[in-house]
Write a protein that holds these residues in place. Structure first.
Motif, short mmCIF file in Angstrom:
data_model
loop_
_atom_site.label_atom_id
_atom_site.label_comp_id
_atom_site.label_asym_id
_atom_site.label_seq_id
_atom_site.Cartn_x
_atom_site.Cartn_y
_atom_site.Cartn_z
N GLU A 156 1.51 -0.74 4.18
CA GLU A 156 1.79 0.62 3.37
C GLU A 156 2.71 0.17 2.13
OE1 GLU A 156 2.70 4.45 5.20
OE2 GLU A 156 2.35 3.45 7.09
N ARG A 157 3.33 -0.98 2.31
CA ARG A 157 4.03 -1.28 0.93
C ARG A 157 3.30 -1.87 0.11
NH1 ARG A 157 7.07 -4.40 3.63
NH2 ARG A 157 8.93 -2.64 3.99
N LEU A 158 2.09 -2.66 0.61
CA LEU A 158 1.27 -3.07 -0.58
C LEU A 158 0.63 -1.81 -1.31
CD1 LEU A 158 -0.32 -6.01 1.65
CD2 LEU A 158 1.35 -6.28 -0.40
N LEU A 159 -0.04 -0.81 -0.64
CA LEU A 159 -0.72 0.14 -1.08
C LEU A 159 0.40 0.93 -2.00
CD1 LEU A 159 -2.39 1.21 1.97
CD2 LEU A 159 -3.42 0.28 0.12
N LYS A 160 1.54 1.22 -1.56
CA LYS A 160 2.72 1.77 -2.24
C LYS A 160 2.77 1.25 -3.78
CE LYS A 160 7.08 3.89 -1.78
NZ LYS A 160 8.16 4.26 -1.13
N ARG A 161 2.88 -0.19 -3.62
CA ARG A 161 2.98 -0.60 -5.05
C ARG A 161 1.71 -0.53 -5.99
NH1 ARG A 161 4.68 -6.68 -2.92
NH2 ARG A 161 6.59 -5.98 -2.14
N ALA A 162 0.51 -0.13 -5.34
CA ALA A 162 -0.55 0.11 -6.25
C ALA A 162 -0.49 1.72 -6.52
CB ALA A 162 -1.87 -0.14 -5.40
N GLY A 163 0.29 2.58 -5.84
CA GLY A 163 0.40 3.87 -6.16
C GLY A 163 -0.50 4.77 -5.07
N ILE A 164 -0.67 4.03 -4.11
CA ILE A 164 -1.63 4.79 -3.05
C ILE A 164 -0.83 5.08 -1.93
CG2 ILE A 164 -3.81 4.18 -1.59
CD1 ILE A 164 -4.51 2.13 -3.63
N THR A 165 -1.05 6.05 -1.16
CA THR A 165 -0.38 6.49 0.10
C THR A 165 -1.39 6.58 1.30
OG1 THR A 165 -0.88 8.84 -0.60
CG2 THR A 165 1.20 8.04 -1.20
N VAL A 166 -0.95 6.56 2.48
CA VAL A 166 -1.59 6.58 3.84
C VAL A 166 -1.45 7.99 4.18
CG1 VAL A 166 -2.08 5.73 5.99
CG2 VAL A 166 -1.60 4.12 4.18
N ILE A 167 -2.55 8.73 4.53
CA ILE A 167 -2.29 10.22 4.86
C ILE A 167 -2.93 10.51 6.39
CG2 ILE A 167 -2.84 12.59 4.36
CD1 ILE A 167 -2.51 11.73 1.45
N SER A 168 -2.31 10.86 7.28
CA SER A 168 -2.96 11.22 8.57
C SER A 168 -2.99 12.71 8.75
CB SER A 168 -2.09 10.68 9.90
OG SER A 168 -2.41 11.20 10.87
N ILE A 169 -4.64 13.04 8.95
CA ILE A 169 -4.72 14.63 8.94
C ILE A 169 -4.44 15.28 10.03
CG2 ILE A 169 -6.87 14.06 7.44
CD1 ILE A 169 -8.66 14.69 10.02
#
Length: 562
Positions: free
Chosen positions: A96-109
């Motif tokens: 999630e830290r790697l994704l956050k650096r790219a401006g991406i979030t993880v969302i659970s529905i």
């Protein structure tokens, strides 16, 4: 706010992917959620059978790479629940830290959280709960699989080569049929052929791993459509499965490291090769392995260019004697290595013409050792020693039988009180039963090992000894087939030479094995315990050095040696 998103769906096993509706349900719910939120789905990644406790997931890695590219316009990754993304806290935080650096979030529905500190705490707690749940599920699954193996059933999906998996009449979890390993007739014939080729060779030639692999592949004998490799062949020749002992839970599935032997679960199956053949292959592999103590010298000696190479040593300084040549290779000699390393005056032992020395050693072994009188004297002492070993093994066998009876009595007593209803079967009692079963299995293994290694009472008739001596002499002096090299490699452990004498020492155990293996009425052949080799005879026909006397042979008698 509308976003461009990836969808990620996962189940833990391929069986779940084939039998469940979980993945289609995950995707339908995520698509419907994205449609309601106005998000655009730019890609879907499906993992049909991969654990979320690590990152070894092809689709997951592809999704991470595509999402974090510099030209990527993805703002979020959508999952059904956070356990689908990762079941390990540290793994989830890292990715999630790697994704956050790219401006991406993880969302659970199904587990929505806020973007503030409270939401981060909740996400971490959910990841911790997923990790705990995964560890508990793994523990219970492992325990159930071990119990399944103890009852003789097979847990895997792909059978070892030589076997096939078949359904039984016993119904297990979720109505699935429990499985067993049974012999595959076609593959098992290949296994037996491999064991026989390794033991006895092909057309009179011994076969090591590389030669055997080449022979099988050349003949079109493959392993389930794939060519044989030395690694697979070595595994097949050492796997106790083929003697009827299949072990479950030997290795940690995550680290591939070998577990303690006390954690292995043994299941008895139908053997493809008998114990005698399996043990003969094991001993032969040890003899041929250069890394095995005692096996290295024999291995080099069999491959060496000289008859006595690796066994002949200088008695004056204890140094090995090596091959040298003269007159452009026309003449060959055994020479003390000390002379070459230090100086020609460093040792008094002269150079020994190879051909003459070889003939002298072989001739004296044939004339002085392999006589009925000499062999009878040696083997009488050896049989006394074996009788003592037999008594020790018999005492140990009786002790183990008593321990086995005690374990059986304990199990029978527990089963009886359970059947009578005196006590109920709870986890504590089940643990006691499992402990007694494990103890019983351990005692059975030790008992089998003792009985296997216990020397059997043996008697050799004068007629058999006379017959064996004649055969062995003929083989030792045979200059065409190279049997002399083979027998010498098996029999002789050390030859020490000085200017006047050569002292030969060897193994009484091997002599006993050779004499016992020579049955009257059988054709002359190399015993299976002696590896095949073709002697390369020297061309030197010069006489032995004569410094006042001719070199003579003295056979040394020691305990358990001739």
């Amino acid at each position: 706010m509308a976003m461009n998103v990836f969808l990620y769906a996962r189940v833990s096993t391929v069986r779940q992917a084939e039998a469940d509706l979980s993945i289609p349900d995950q995707l339908n719910r995520m698509r419907e959620w994205c449609r309601d939120q106005g998000h655009t789905v730019l890609g879907e990644y499906v993992e049909p059978g991969a654990s979320a406790t690590d990152e070894k997931r092809p689709e997951f890695q592809k999704m991470m790479a595509n999402a974090t590219r510099k030209d990527s316009d993805i703002q979020a990754i959508i999952v059904h629940s956070r356990s689908r993304f990762f079941r390990d806290l540290y793994g989830a935080l890292h990715h999630e830290r790697l994704l956050k650096r790219a401006g991406i979030t993880v969302i659970s529905i199904t587990q929505p959280t806020t973007d503030d500190a409270t939401g981060e705490m909740v996400r971490n707690m959910l990841s911790m709960m997923d990790a705990y749940s995964s560890a508990e599920n793994s523990k219970h699954t492992s325990r159930a699989m071990q119990e399944n193996a103890r009852r003789g059933f097979f847990n895997g999906s792909r059978a070892p080569f030589g076997y096939q998996v078949v359904d039984t009449d016993v119904t297990g979890h979720r109505g699935r049929k429990r499985k067993r390993l049974v012999i595959d007739e076609d593959e098992s014939s290949v296994v037996r052929k491999i064991y026989q080729l390794y033991l006895h060779g092909h057309e009179g030639q011994a076969m090591g791993m590389k030669a055997l692999v080449e022979h099988l592949n050349t003949q079109g004998v493959h392993m389930r459509g794939r060519p044989w490799r030395t690694q697979k062949l070595a595994q097949l020749l050492s796997d106790p499965t083929y003697r009827g002992e299949y072990f479950f839970n030997m290795r940690d599935s995550r680290t591939s490291k070998l577990r303690p032997e006390s954690e292995w679960v043994r299941t008895s199956i139908d053997p493809i090769v008998d114990d005698e053949t399996f043990d003969a292959v094991r001993r032969l592999r040890e003899q041929r392995d250069p890394k095995t103590p005692g096996g290295s010298n024999n291995y080099r000696r069999m491959l060496g260019p000289t008859l006595l190479g690796g066994v002949i040593r200088c008695a004056c300084c204890g140094t090995a004697m090596k091959l040298i040549t003269g007159k452009g290779g026309r003449y060959r000699y055994y020479r003390c290595a000390q002379k070459e390393r230090v100086s020609t005056k460093a040792c008094l032992t002269p150079n020994l013409p190879m051909e003459g020395t070889d003939q002298l050693v072989l001739g004296h072994l044939a004339e002085k050792l392999l006589t009925p009188e000499r062999v009878t004297t040696i083997l009488k002492e050896w049989l006394k020693h074996r009788a003592q070993e037999y008594d020790k093994a018999d005492a140990e066998s009786k002790r183990l039988n008593r321990a086995l009876q005690a374990a059986d009595d304990g199990l029978n007593n527990l089963y009886q009180v359970i059947e009578q209803g005196a006590i109920s079967l709870d986890s504590t009692l089940q643990g006691r039963i499992n402990a007694l079963r494990d103890k019983r299995e351990k005692v059975l293994q030790e008992l089998a090992m003792v009985q296997q290694e216990r020397p059997s009472p043996q008697k050799l008739s004068p007629k058999q000894i006379e017959f064996a001596c004649e055969r062995l002499r003929n083989m030792l002096l045979d200059r065409d087939t190279g049997w002399g090299k083979q027998l010498l490699t098996a029999l002789v452990t050390d030859i020490q030479v000085d200017p006047r004498t050569a002292k030969v020492r060897g193994s009484t155990a091997v002599l006993d094995e050779l004499v016992t293996g020579m049955k009257t009425g059988t054709p002359i052949e190399v015993p299976s315990s002696v590896s095949d080799w073709r002697a390369r005879l020297g061309s030197n026909q010069q006489p032995l050095p004569s410094e006042g006397s001719t070199l003579s042979i003295e056979l040394r008698a020691q305990q358990n040696a001739f």
